[in-house]
Design an enzyme around this catalytic site. Structure first.
Site: not given
Length: 731
Positions: A354, A356, A503, A549, A553
């Site tokens: 992921d 961010t 995203g 995180d 997720d």
């Protein structure tokens, strides 16, 4: 809290192993002492060493001395035999119990029936070697099971409670959320909390694997068990008991040690198969040699086969590696929820990150500055305006200016312009700071190609106008972690595909992906759609590890072959992840993979050391090469079997080389004094402790505690005023 951890988790299994250790040692000493006369009176030993000792009723004396060796020394194996037969799971103890029983009763029959050669010296030495092997095993297992004990010891026993300006010591187990504790330099933090006063560095290497001390000031979170290095800290307690980070870690470590392992299942099947092979070959050897040789030699071959094939080391091979690897990962800030996932991660061929908060810092930072004037002047004027704003963009620009050591003057006539930016006067000049909409309102345009390139790259661009003229622009973006570059590079060097999922917009995703050089990326993916992307990769034939995180997720973590929650910090209760990384460092993913591979390698090596030697040893034990003069005695067979156990134990311990290098804290160990004898000791090494008159008092032994309880008034002055007391007696 320390008491609670010790009681509920720290000692589970530990006491049993310690009991076995002392029991085997005691039985070994008794058996070894009784073995001496058995060896001296045995005809075979006398013949080998060229001496002769004859006494009346020599055979009967040998039998009488061998009885306690067989009963007392062999009791663990005989009891194990009965237990395994009752549970219909014959194994190691059944083989050993059968071997020593056959040797004993056959030898007793030779004495009472006056026929053949006895096996008393073989019986005695066989039991001695077996006890020695089990003692070494118990010692190794005890050392590995101390992982939980070591973690529990991290928490101090007493805390300095601050109430209305008065500091008094109370047991850590009595701390409550909201209370304030004082942590002096060199002391361990008693519980999870937040610093409300003071500045220091805290060593958390025992907890998170972070080797460097972490600076802590007002508002910073601290973990119970961390070591306060320098200044005094006042900490407001937030979590106690089962809620603390350390208690959760101990719970997970225990859960991981008890969880099933695919390799353990293989070892169990191998042990069962080995039992039936040994029993079959043992019976076959007895029948075959009975037809061509004397019954004594036939029994000797049968006993040797059963002893040498004992799947003893197999029972130790995997659990010992599991215990040690779990301890190493916990100390490295890596928490294993599922052992099978930990074993599986060595085989993944794709890692999905992921973006961010995982590959990036999750907050805006200045990445580029385009200046049409002096850059220092641009920073000074812009930061002066932004200093008055709480917006994340404003904070990022001010932070950038401070890192460049720019003096920031105070702005006058500051005014926020909603949706546009802000204005004010700085050093007598009118300054505007804002985004593209501010430029439109002020009817200003920029044709600079550098700014256009930054905007097209998906970065947020903020403009500064001084006295109506465009002075420069700042490009901001979610900054990529410095560790992410190395993590992606090393994963690709290991032959893995690296993907990024986010995203964010296509432009932002492409910029980060290009900079990190990942193999591919997925942009504008909603949280619920991330699992679909992971599923698609798996359906394409890839074994996927998902790193996120653990919150947004969660579905993707569950969908992946291995789910890894990163940057959990003190929140280790993430149910969706198989593996939890305490630190926010993507390089720890590589560390997990390397530890998984090394752990699996040790498991395979141990299985071979535990069972592989039987490929050669069982045929030799059955006597197939006796025609060439190569014959293994039961005692030699026991030595070979026990040697495999020792090798397995030592090989498992070598895994500790890959553990974190924890710095030694010279001169910073908290010491306490026994008021009775004056002995100094570490709190965790104390025999016992009691609370008296608001003080926690530690004792080095039961004798000292009893003396204190008989006459507390005699020793309390030394506790309340230690400088005035002089104790010259030391243990």
């Amino acid at each position: 809290m320390r008491d609670h951890i010790h009681g509920s988790q720290g000692h589970m299994g530990h006491g049993a192993h310690a009991h076995h250790l002392h029991d085997f040692k005691r039985r070994l000493l008794v058996s070894a002492i009784l073995t001496v006369p058995v060896l001296i009176l045995s005809e075979m030993i006398q013949m080998w060493f060229g001496f002769s000792i004859l006494i009346p009723y020599q055979g009967l004396v040998l039998l009488l001395v061998s009885v306690p060796i067989y009963v007392y020394g062999g009791w663990p194996f005989l009891a194990g035999l009965v237990e395994e037969i009752r549970s219909r799971q014959p194994g190691m103890m059944t083989l050993i119990g059968m071997a020593i029983s056959v040797a004993f009763f056959y030898s007793a029959a030779t004495v009472l029936g006056a026929f053949g050669m006895d096996f008393f010296w073989e019986l005695a030495t066989l039991i001695d070697v077996m006890l020695l092997g089990h003692w070494i095993e118990a010692k190794s297992v005890l050392g590995a099971s101390m992982a939980l004990e070591e973690l529990a010891r991290i928490i101090p026993t007493a805390a300095h409670l601050v109430e209305e300006g008065v500091v008094r010591d109370i047991p850590v187990s009595e701390l409550k959320p909201g209370q304030v504790v004082l942590v002096r330099p060199g002391e361990r933090i008693p519980s999870d909390g937040i610093v409300i006063e003071g500045e220091s560095s805290v060593n958390e290497s025992f907890l998170t694997g972070e080797s460097m001390p972490v600076p802590k000031g007002a508002g910073a979170k601290v973990i119970g068990g961390g070591i306060n290095e320098e200044g005094a800290l006042k900490v407001r307690v937030e979590k106690t008991g089962e809620e603390t980070y350390l208690a959760q870690v101990i719970k997970l470590v225990k859960q991981a040690q008890e969880s099933r392992s695919r390799t353990q299942d293989l070892a169990n099947r191998a042990a069962a198969l080995l039992f039936y092979i040994a029993l079959g070959v043992g019976i076959l050897a007895y029948v075959a040699w009975s037809l061509v040789s004397d019954p004594g030699f036939a029994i000797e071959r049968s006993v040797t086969v059963m002893v040498i094939a004992c799947p003893h080391a197999l029972g130790l091979a995997i659990p010992l590696v599991v215990a040690i690897s779990t301890s190493i990962t916990a100390r490295s800030g890596i928490l294993i929820r599922d052992r099978k996932a930990f074993e599986a991660i060595r085989n993944v061929d794709a890692v999905v990150f992921d973006k961010t908060g995982t590959l990036t810092e999750g907050k805006l930072g200045v990445t580029d500055v385009v200046s049409f004037t002096s850059e220092e002047e641009l920073l000074r004027f812009t930061a002066s305006i932004e200093l008055n704003s709480e917006h994340m963009i404003a904070k990022a620009i001010v932070e950038h200016a401070r890192k460049r050591n720019v003096d920031i003057p105070v702005a006058e006539d500051f005014k926020a312009i909603p949706g546009r930016g802000a204005r004010g006067r700085v050093l007598g000049k009118e300054v505007y700071v804002g985004g593209p909409n501010l430029l439109k309102d002020l009817k200003k345009e920029t044709a600079d190609s550098r700014i256009k390139e930054l905007q097209e790259g998906g970065k947020t661009v903020i403009f500064t106008l001084i006295e109506g003229e465009l002075a420069g622009a700042f490009a901001l973006a979610d900054r990529i972690r410095a560790e992410s570059y190395e993590a992606v590079r090393r994963l690709k060097e290991m032959g893995l595909k690296v993907y990024m999922i986010t995203g964010d917009s296509e432009n932002v995703a492409r910029r980060v992906a290009d900079e990190l050089k990942v193999d591919d990326y997925f942009a504008q993916v909603l949280p619920e759609e991330k699992a679909e992307k992971v599923k698609a990769l798996r359906e394409a034939g890839q074994r996927v590890a998902m790193v996120g995180d653990g919150i947004n997720d969660a579905p993707a973590l569950v969908t992946a072959d291995v789910g890894i929650a990163i940057g959990a910090g003190t929140d280790v209760a993430i149910e969706s992840a198989d593996i939890i990384l305490v630190r926010n460092d993507p390089r720890d993913v590589i560390k997990v993979m390397e530890l998984s591979r090394r752990t699996y390698s040790k498991m395979v090596q141990n299985i071979w050391w535990a069972a592989g030697y039987n490929i050669i040893a069982i045929p030799l034990a059955s006597g197939v090469l006796s025609g060439l003069g190569i014959v293994l005695s039961p005692a030699v067979g026991a030595i070979v079997m026990s040697l495999s156990t020792v090798i397995v134990a030592v090989n498992a311990q070598t895994l500790r080389r890959y553990g974190p290098k924890v710095p030694k804290l010279e001169g910073k160990i908290q010491m306490v004094k026994d008021p009775v004898c004056g002995m100094e000791l570490r709190p965790e090494e104390a025999f016992s402790r009691i609370e008296q008159n608001g003080h926690i008092i530690y004792f080095c032994s039961q004798i000292c505690e009893e003396k204190f309880r008989q006459n507390p008034a005699r020793y309390l002055p030394s506790v309340e005023n230690p400088e005035a007391a002089e104790h010259k007696h030391h243990h």
